[in-house]
Design a protein around this motif. Sequence first.
Motif, mmCIF file in Angstrom:
data_model
loop_
_atom_site.group_PDB
_atom_site.id
_atom_site.type_symbol
_atom_site.label_atom_id
_atom_site.label_comp_id
_atom_site.label_asym_id
_atom_site.label_seq_id
_atom_site.Cartn_x
_atom_site.Cartn_y
_atom_site.Cartn_z
ATOM 1 N N PRO A 10 0.825 -1.225 0.000
ATOM 2 C CA PRO A 10 0.000 0.000 0.000
ATOM 3 C C PRO A 10 0.854 1.268 0.000
ATOM 4 O O PRO A 10 1.951 1.292 0.579
ATOM 5 C CB PRO A 10 -0.793 -0.106 1.312
ATOM 6 N N GLY A 11 0.322 2.310 -0.625
ATOM 7 C CA GLY A 11 1.027 3.584 -0.730
ATOM 8 C C GLY A 11 1.477 4.131 0.617
ATOM 9 O O GLY A 11 2.568 4.692 0.748
ATOM 10 N N GLU A 12 0.646 3.958 1.645
ATOM 11 C CA GLU A 12 1.000 4.529 2.963
ATOM 12 C C GLU A 12 2.232 3.815 3.540
ATOM 13 O O GLU A 12 3.034 4.431 4.251
ATOM 14 C CB GLU A 12 -0.189 4.432 3.934
ATOM 15 N N VAL A 13 2.376 2.532 3.221
ATOM 16 C CA VAL A 13 3.556 1.794 3.708
ATOM 17 C C VAL A 13 4.803 2.264 2.946
ATOM 18 O O VAL A 13 5.875 2.467 3.532
ATOM 19 C CB VAL A 13 3.348 0.263 3.559
ATOM 20 N N VAL A 14 4.641 2.497 1.645
ATOM 21 C CA VAL A 14 5.763 3.011 0.842
ATOM 22 C C VAL A 14 6.200 4.369 1.403
ATOM 23 O O VAL A 14 7.389 4.640 1.580
ATOM 24 C CB VAL A 14 5.377 3.124 -0.655
ATOM 25 N N GLU A 15 5.216 5.210 1.726
ATOM 26 C CA GLU A 15 5.529 6.537 2.301
ATOM 27 C C GLU A 15 6.259 6.409 3.625
ATOM 28 O O GLU A 15 7.157 7.185 3.941
ATOM 29 C CB GLU A 15 4.232 7.335 2.506
ATOM 30 N N GLU A 16 5.842 5.413 4.410
ATOM 31 C CA GLU A 16 6.485 5.211 5.709
ATOM 32 C C GLU A 16 7.950 4.800 5.510
ATOM 33 O O GLU A 16 8.842 5.268 6.228
ATOM 34 C CB GLU A 16 5.730 4.112 6.466
ATOM 35 N N ILE A 17 8.187 3.944 4.534
ATOM 36 C CA ILE A 17 9.555 3.490 4.238
ATOM 37 C C ILE A 17 10.417 4.700 3.838
ATOM 38 O O ILE A 17 11.546 4.874 4.301
ATOM 39 C CB ILE A 17 9.537 2.418 3.117
ATOM 40 N N LEU A 18 9.849 5.565 2.990
ATOM 41 C CA LEU A 18 10.598 6.743 2.528
ATOM 42 C C LEU A 18 10.809 7.743 3.671
ATOM 43 O O LEU A 18 11.872 8.367 3.782
ATOM 44 C CB LEU A 18 9.846 7.412 1.371
#
Length: 193
Positions: free
Chosen positions: A23-31
Amino acid sequence: MENLMEFLKTRRTYRRFEQKEIPGEVVEEILTAARFASSAANRQPLSYIVIREPKAVSDVFAHTKWAGALPPELGQPKENERPVLFIAVIENLDINKECDTDAGLAISNMTLAAWNRGVGSCMIGACNKPALSEMFGLTEHQKLHTVVAFGYPSHESHIVDMESSEQFKYYLDEKKDYVVPKRKLEDVVRYYP
Ligand SMILES: Cc1cc2nc3c(=O)[nH]c(=O)nc-3n(C[C@H](O)[C@H](O)[C@H](O)COP(=O)(O)O)c2cc1C
């Protein structure tokens, strides 16, 4: 602390993944975890390219080499085992040319943040940097440090004690889980005086 140690123990390199979108929110968290990383003199020379569109992921994958310690038929992810996301780490040479440690810290933060959400990762140093740099349209002031692959793992990975200095190669057990020998503490630590 016990939980953190268990978390660090299981945050391993993963090389086979479920074909399930992150999910996009997980990608954002990684970044964001990369953004939070320490940086020499706080110069922050790194930037990131996110590759998550399936065709682009496949194009990047074509320039990556996996599990050098294993024969390709065991180590290279098969079509239905490939990562679903790559993040390329870019050094901006105008800001700081010596940022290998910065990159290591940012990558470490990213892989930890990912694992916190059940997402496994594999840092790929063995990638075709000239081809990928051209694909990403990097300028002469930008240098590709590495690409990091992500996905929900479809295998486990276990640490075992390294019994001899030559036994550093990871291998697969009978369940095709990775087994990763780590040098024992007494072999790598001494107290001074
Ligand atoms: C700088 C660096 C480059 C790496 N490059 C690759 C790579 O190109 N391909 C790959 O499959 N794994 C790569 N790895 C993963 C290592 O093989 C892995 O960290 C090692 O086998 C130990 O496993 P662990 O991460 O589970 O402790 C790299 C790791 C590091 C730190």
